[in-house]
Scaffold this active site. Structure first.
Site, PDB file in Angstrom:
ATOM      1  N   ALA A   1       0.836  -1.204   0.000  1.00 19.11           N
ATOM      2  CA  ALA A   1       0.000   0.000   0.000  1.00 19.11           C
ATOM      3  C   ALA A   1       0.868   1.250   0.000  1.00 19.11           C
ATOM      4  O   ALA A   1       0.622   2.205  -0.741  1.00 19.11           O
ATOM      5  CB  ALA A   1      -0.926  -0.013   1.211  1.00 19.11           C
TER       6      ALA A   1
ATOM      7  N   LYS B   1     -12.688   0.475   5.461  1.00 18.54           N
ATOM      8  CA  LYS B   1     -13.419  -0.785   5.279  1.00 18.54           C
ATOM      9  C   LYS B   1     -12.453  -1.931   4.947  1.00 18.54           C
ATOM     10  O   LYS B   1     -12.458  -2.972   5.599  1.00 18.54           O
ATOM     11  CB  LYS B   1     -14.463  -0.639   4.157  1.00 18.54           C
ATOM     12  CG  LYS B   1     -15.335  -1.878   3.998  1.00 18.54           C
ATOM     13  CD  LYS B   1     -16.290  -1.796   2.813  1.00 18.54           C
ATOM     14  CE  LYS B   1     -17.384  -0.782   3.032  1.00 18.54           C
ATOM     15  NZ  LYS B   1     -18.549  -1.016   2.158  1.00 18.54           N
TER      16      LYS B   1
ATOM     17  N   GLN C   1      -8.442  -6.280   6.667  1.00 20.74           N
ATOM     18  CA  GLN C   1      -7.065  -6.757   6.747  1.00 20.74           C
ATOM     19  C   GLN C   1      -6.687  -7.064   8.189  1.00 20.74           C
ATOM     20  O   GLN C   1      -6.057  -8.071   8.487  1.00 20.74           O
ATOM     21  CB  GLN C   1      -6.113  -5.684   6.229  1.00 20.74           C
ATOM     22  CG  GLN C   1      -5.978  -5.674   4.748  1.00 20.74           C
ATOM     23  CD  GLN C   1      -4.892  -6.645   4.336  1.00 20.74           C
ATOM     24  OE1 GLN C   1      -5.152  -7.825   4.162  1.00 20.74           O
ATOM     25  NE2 GLN C   1      -3.689  -6.173   4.207  1.00 20.74           N
TER      26      GLN C   1
ATOM     27  N   GLU D   1       0.606  -7.127   7.733  1.00 25.14           N
ATOM     28  CA  GLU D   1       1.378  -7.988   8.635  1.00 25.14           C
ATOM     29  C   GLU D   1       1.051  -7.723  10.100  1.00 25.14           C
ATOM     30  O   GLU D   1       0.911  -8.649  10.891  1.00 25.14           O
ATOM     31  CB  GLU D   1       2.885  -7.784   8.426  1.00 25.14           C
ATOM     32  CG  GLU D   1       3.341  -7.799   6.975  1.00 25.14           C
ATOM     33  CD  GLU D   1       3.595  -9.188   6.418  1.00 25.14           C
ATOM     34  OE1 GLU D   1       3.235 -10.179   7.077  1.00 25.14           O
ATOM     35  OE2 GLU D   1       4.142  -9.279   5.300  1.00 25.14           O
TER      36      GLU D   1
END
Lengths: 706, 261, 335
Positions: A503, A601, A606, A673
């Site tokens: 990202a 959202k 995630q 992560e």
């Protein structure tokens, strides 16, 4: 001039959602390639030795079979080309149980599968290293990891009033993305197209090219949709190049999919770790020393060691520190990156030990952590670009109702269930990686559309959507005027969707490209503007029909002056059946400080996804080896229990508002992560709070709580 | 059905496919537009295409498309062939299959319906879930040969033409997926769960199975249990439950995230 | 998966005849276990006789014979239909619970009642053709005996095989004294008590049941009983749903005042067949339904358990599970 409302930071639904809910998103084996033949792999049934002979006669005669490929007839490949784990039919040597030793290519899948069952192999067996429980004391220093020392841990530990010295064990875990690794290979002259799920598009391209002795421009990776990866589709494995080899040999496109059972020894794993953690502290909870000694295993020829000590390096302010790694080479598939590599397993050990220490100190575990909050990154002395641990803990405690937690275990019972609360922290580094992107603008009257192109990957992370949002704002276009093209190595090279850099790297380069194209439009107009016009306005006012530009972005020059991480605090409520020992995580809250949230959202999804992974780690998942053969006895999804829907209770996500301008221009940190880091410890700590049983060997299955 | 349309596309059409379906462009240029492309384009059309694209799309959608079954498949490669006629998403299908061929492989490899996914091929993940004669089943453990005369509904047939099924819309709204690989199975399963609840069918977590209330009002726990045969490795379970609950209850389910600090 | 001929049977006797005529043929019903095993090359039939369309799906009251007033469940009815039939839900909620504790919604929609009884073990050595397994390949050895045997048997195993039988449904059926009706190629019918239907491994672990090749399960009959108010199926597993049992217990009680008139207890996940806890049952009759009595009964039953290296926990878990299941049963399903 009307200011358009920003879409970045708003909960836009995934722009690829419609394809996903209608079954039209194409994953590796969904691409319609004509005249395709089917390949099925067969694997070694010994862990070490050599193939004396391999009888392929029956398979070759079996109906529909086009070719049987083994080390005897496979073309020579470059084993140092970047494909992980060997297993490419280059020699009769066998280094682990389940190594690929050949493949059958046939007209139909049914024919190929059947013929693969007809292969007879005669082995010369050698003694294999398969029993970690027996071998772990023979661990040696890894090639690329030095012990890290600060101060004198032993002295501090010897003189400490309060200490915890325990060993925490985690089993082998498998990624098991729902989409098994698969490749369709199609040659067009000297060029090969590989439809293959890849978290790192250019990495897959380079590895395939180098291994196949081709130039990168001869290899095209197409991977628009990825059915989960979690690290296993970061590096690439034998199936990628074997599909190309097979397609070349039968002169037809070939589809090669691993079976679920083959996944356990084909595409890496998270290795078993023994982690000895020793903490010492003063009676008011100030840490005096931390040592974290990790023993694990890797493959015979290649080495991969999860960095389990990473959290211990940066989480707490402690004057005396030791982190060491020892690794045993074993006859097993090469381990690899697995969600929250090192941090998820390492934090289980560290944060369990912190909970044990808090209990010994009779101190609230949140207070213990706050007490040891470091002002700077203790591993390198750099200032934090931003750090939110304390906020995560405090806001989380409020939101979760932490005050209802009983300090002593077994004090909260409802019917036949014991209820417990646990907390644990986590962190993951934030980085931007070099990436390039092309933005193309096109005008039709007043209507302007943009296309964004880069070899990025979306493995469910939301890349398509956040890039459309970023471009929409930067260009001043409605989001439905943005087309995002990713997942193709013919597009400008980009970072991989790994290590939470996706990202950050993608959004920054797309933003840069959009700024650049706006600059170019301004320059092209030859005009001076009082306020900066947007690209959308300029396209119309300057009557530009088509324009495109490319940006190549790197992290800011001073990024390395700071230590940049995402941080979280995890809160778990568990209910443990007193009679059966079955545990349910009834409520879970993750509070995360991860810089700018581009889309709450998809970001929440995630985080929750990482939490579910952590719950699986803590309670249900375990890959078991029978050391007599070195095979996995948990080779199906019936034996390897990833959490099912009913395993998951109420999940909540809170984000800490954060403006981090040091790590990268947009202040994005990545969340893929960090969502798993600290989760298993929070669950295990809650189980202790509920039952008084400290489980130091995951997973916490019912038998461990009887 | 018609043969493949000649691959000559107009410039605008080529641009349309290049923009919207780049991964298919190569194939379209070589082999022409087939039914699969058509379906995909339909979907995109429903998903908010740009004005200029809509015009071109209309053009493409009115042209004939290629036959659904792979024309290059030779019956010579079929062993123990079984003649099969059945319905898929309302359309009659006739083909000969290898007796070993599963319904899943038939859909994916012969009928170009690749929406149903092979996650494990052993009935342990649910990604291949389809609806046969109104009930959800696993297509990976169903022999195609045993489907003679049956009616199969796959993810490609869940939407009514261009209109999404409420479950599909709710999955998008509640982000009931990440990678999307398990989603076709989840959605087929969820659609069937609605009917099971309407019929008053009980589950392992139903408080009292002797009560015969029908239809059953599903709690979130009930939905979780009933959906437990569909694994989601990305961990979208709470969102899946929210999506199904919203459609089942007819009441909006709040989406929860919070910013603090 | 080996090539095989796919055939259809037009009626029950024809099906039995077709099967009897080919020693390497198998019936195809739900297929959920058979196709799984064929893909692994564990099962290798050369013919599959599709029996799914035979008219053997009815669930009805038995109007005559020894089980008059009981309920007959068609061998080829689907598990979902059996679990949800009003006769079963009302009179045998234990069976409904057990069926619904197994597999997933999709699988229960496919799996048949007869097929459920014929499920083969989930032992991972049995499933992996690279491993030795006396059940799959007699004489090759037992991989699990000295191997990873956490999921394996604690009762009734032999040196040849330590596998467990995986069905939940059959555990409830064992507790409910069900009878299996079978028909052979000559059209002759016989009945087998469910408790005698499955075998212990002994020297022939390759034989799971006492069904002969050429016989077809036409129905499962449940005798009338008074357990419906006080029964419970408890399943302990590694995840909350969609997993096989570590231990399961089907418990049913019939009370006479405050004394137990009749008790039925069967266990899953502990043996090569549904394990009827006869000792525990015997101890409970005539006693009050107290936790202490439940505990004594459980301990008596589990005293004979012979755990393996990795499944010692099953003894304690079995103990606790019997007690909990009985408590749940006596409280009408509530703890």
């Amino acid at each position: 001039m009307q200011e358009k409302e920003k879409v970045t930071g708003t909960p836009v639904s995934r722009i690829d959602g419609i394809l996903k809910v209608t079954g039209k998103a194409d994953y590796s084996t969904d691409h319609p390639v004509k005249n395709v033949a089917y390949a099925v792999l067969f694997k070694s049934t010994i862990a070490a030795g050599r193939i004396k002979d391999i009888d392929t006669a029956a398979a070759e005669k079996s109906p529909g079979v086009l070719s049987v490929i083994t080390y005897k007839n496979a073309p020579k490949l470059n084993l140092k080309g970047g494909i992980r784990g060997g297993s490419m039919l280059q020699s009769p040597d066998v280094e682990f149980f389940g190594q690929h030793i050949g493949l059958v290519v046939a007209e139909t899948f049914e024919q190929a599968r059947h013929a693969a069952d007809l292969i007879v192999v005669d082995y010369e067996k050698k003694e294999a290293k398969t029993d970690f429980e027996k071998l772990h004391q023979q661990g040696a220093k890894p090639k690329d990891k030095e012990d890290e020392k600060r101060g004198d841990v032993k002295a501090a530990l010897d003189s400490a009033e309060f200490k915890v010295e325990e060993t925490y064990a985690t089993p082998i875990y498998h990624h098991h993305p729902l989409e098994p690794h698969a490749t369709i290979a199609e040659w067009q002259g000297e060029n090969v197209i590989l439809y293959n799920s890849s978290q790192i598009i250019n990495g897959a391209q380079n590895a395939a090219a180098s291994t196949l002795n081709l130039k990168p421009e001869n290899v095209r990776i197409i991977s628009p949709y990825i059915g989960g990866g979690f690290g296993s589709k970061g590096g690439q494995w034998g199936n990628l190049v074997l599909a190309a080899v097979a397609a070349k040999m039968v002169n037809r496109p070939v589809k090669l999919a691993l079976t679920r059972q083959q996944m356990v020894n084909s595409v890496g794993l998270r290795q078993r770790n023994y982690q000895k953690v020793a903490l010492s502290a003063t009676k008011d909870g100030k840490l005096a020393s931390l040592s974290h000694e990790i023993t694990t295993h890797s493959a015979i020829k290649e080495e991969f060691v999860e960095p389990c000590g990473d959290c211990s390096k940066v989480m707490y302010d402690v004057p005396n520190l030791l982190i060491s790694y020892r690794v045993v080479a074993m006859n097993m598939i090469l381990p690899t990156y697995t969600r929250g590599p090192g941090k998820s397993t390492g934090s289980f050990a560290l944060e369990s030990a912190m909970d044990e220490l808090a209990f010994k100190l009779n101190m609230d575990p949140i207070q213990l952590r706050i007490k040891n909050e470091p002002e700077r990154d203790p591993s390198n002395g750099k200032p934090w670009s931003s750090r939110t641990t304390v906020q995560c803990l405090q806001e989380g405690a409020k939101a979760f109702g932490w005050e209802k937690r009983k300090a002593q275990p077994r004090q909260n019972q409802l019917g036949n269930e014991l209820i417990g609360y646990g907390v644990a922290c986590g962190t993951y580094p934030a980085h931007q990686r070099p990436s390039s992107a092309i933005v193309k603008l096109k005008r039709d009257g007043e209507d302007v559309t943009a296309t964004i192109e880069l070899a990025a990957a979306d493995l469910g992370t939301g890349t398509y959507t956040i890039l459309a949002q970023t471009a929409a704002d930067s260009l001043d276009l409605p989001i439905d005027k943005i087309i995002v093209k990713i997942g193709d190595s013919d597009l400008p090279p980009a970072a991989g969707a790994v290590g939470s850099v996706g990202a950050t790297s993608y959004a920054n380069v797309v933003n840069d490209a959009c700024i650049k194209i706006t600059d170019e439009l301004i320059a092209r107009s030859g005009k001076q503007f009082f306020t900066r016009p947007t690209a959308a306005q300029l396209m119309v006012s300057e009557k530009v029909d088509n324009i495109q530009t490319r940006a190549d972005s790197k992290p800011p020059e001073n990024a390395e002056d700071y230590s940049s991480h995402s941080f979280n605090a995890n809160f778990a409520e568990v209910r443990v059946n007193i009679s059966t020992g079955m545990v349910k995580v009834s409520r879970f809250l993750a509070v995360t400080g991860a810089g700018k949230i581009l889309n709450p959202k998809t970001a929440r999804s995630q985080i929750i996804g990482g939490n579910v992974w952590g719950i699986g780690m803590a309670l249900t998942e375990e890959s078991v080896v029978d050391p007599r053969w070195g095979n996995f006895v948990t080779r199906s999804l019936g034996d390897y229990h990833v959490p099912a829907n009913l395993d998951i209770g109420t999940m909540e996500a809170i984000f800490i508002r954060e403006e981090d301008k040091f790590g990268n221009k947009l202040g994005v940190k990545g969340i893929g992560e960090v969502g798993i880091v600290g989760v298993a410890a929070a669950v295990a700590n809650a189980v202790f709070n509920a039952t008084g049983k400290r489980v130091r060997e995951l997973p916490i299955t019912p038998d461990k709580l009887l | 059905m018609e043969e493949n349309e000649s691959p000559q596309l107009t410039k605008d059409e080529k641009k349309l496919f290049e923009d919207l379906m780049p991964e298919d462009l190569n194939e379209i240029l070589v082999h022409g537009v087939n039914r699969r492309h058509f379906l995909k384009l339909m979907t995109l059309a429903g998903g908010g295409m740009l004005a200029w694209q809509s015009a071109v799309a209309e053009q493409v959608l009115t042209r004939p498309f290629s036959a659904l079954t792979s024309s290059d498949f030779s019956p010579a490669n079929i062993e123990n062939g079984v003649n099969l006629s059945f319905k898929v998403n309302g359309a009659a299908k006739k083909l000969m299959v290898d007796s070993r061929m599963t319904l899943l492989d038939t859909l994916r490899e012969r009928l170009e319906l690749t929406g149903s996914k092979k996650g494990c091929d052993h009935g342990q993940c649910g990604a291949c879930t389809v609806i046969v004669d109104g009930r959800r089943v696993l297509s990976c453990l169903t022999l195609a040969a045993s489907c003679e005369g049956r009616s199969v509904k796959t993810i490609e047939g869940i939407a009514q033409g261009n209109e999404l099924h409420p479950i599909q819309s709710a999955f998008i709204k509640h982000d009931g997926f990440q990678c999307g690989f398990c989603t076709p199975g989840q959605i087929c399963s969820a659609v069937a769960v609605m009917d099971e609840a309407k019929n008053g069918e009980v589950s392992c977590v139903t408080e009292d199975v002797r009560q015969t209330a029908s239809p059953i009002k599903l709690s979130n726990e009930e939905i979780s249990e009933r959906m437990s045969g569909n694994l989601c490795r990305c961990g979208a379970y709470p969102n899946i439950v929210a999506a199904i609950q919203e459609v089942h209850s007819g009441k909006e389910v709040a989406q929860t995230w919070e910013f603090r600090g | 998966m080996r090539p095989f001929k796919y055939t259809n049977a037009k009626d029950v006797t024809a099906a039995a005849k077709m099967l009897a005529a080919n020693p390497d043929a198998k019936f195809l019903a739900g297929g959920t276990n058979l196709l799984d095993l064929m893909k692994e090359d564990v099962e290798q039939p050369n013919e599959l006789i599709d029996i799914t369309r035979l008219a053997l799906a009815d669930i009805k009251l038995i109007s005559s014979g020894t089980n008059k007033g009981g309920t007959s469940i068609g061998g080829l009815g689907k598990n979902t239909a059996a679990a949800n039939h009003p006769l079963i839900r009302q009179n045998y909620p234990l069976l409904t619970q057990a069926i619904l504790a197994g597999a997933s919604g999709q699988i229960r929609n496919m799996a048949t009642n007869g097929g459920n009884l014929l499920q083969r073990t989930r032992c991972s050595y049995f499933f992996d053709v690279a491993m030795p397994c006396n059940k799959r390949e007699p004489g090759s050895g037992c991989g699990a005996m000295e191997g990873i045997n956490r999921m394996h048997a604690i009762f009734g195993w032999s040196e040849k095989c330590v596998a467990v039988y995986p069905s939940d449904m059959a555990v409830a059926l064992a507790a409910l004294d069900a009878v299996v009706k079978v028909r052979n190629a000559s059209g002759q019918e016989r009945t087998i008590l469910l408790a005698d239907f499955h075998r212990l491994p002994g020297d022939t672990p390759e034989k799971d049941t006492n069904l002969s090749h050429g016989e077809i399960i036409t129905a499962i009959e449940l005798p009338k009983n008074n357990f419906a108010d006080k029964s419970y199926y408890l399943k302990v597993r590694d995840r909350a749903s969609y997993a096989f049992a570590l231990v399961s217990v089907a418990a049913a009680l019939e009370m006479n005042g405050n004394k137990i008139a009749q008790a039925r207890i069967a266990m899953g996940g502990v043996a090569h067949k549904p394990w009827r806890a006869f000792q525990a049952e015997k101890m409970l009759v005539g006693k009050e339904a107290t936790e202490a009595n439940f505990r004594l009964a459980a301990e008596a039953e589990m005293a004979d358990a012979k755990p393996l290296e990795h499944n010692k926990f099953k003894v304690e878990l079995g103990n606790r599970s019997i007690v909990l299941a009985l408590q749940m049963a006596i409280n009408g399903g509530k703890s």
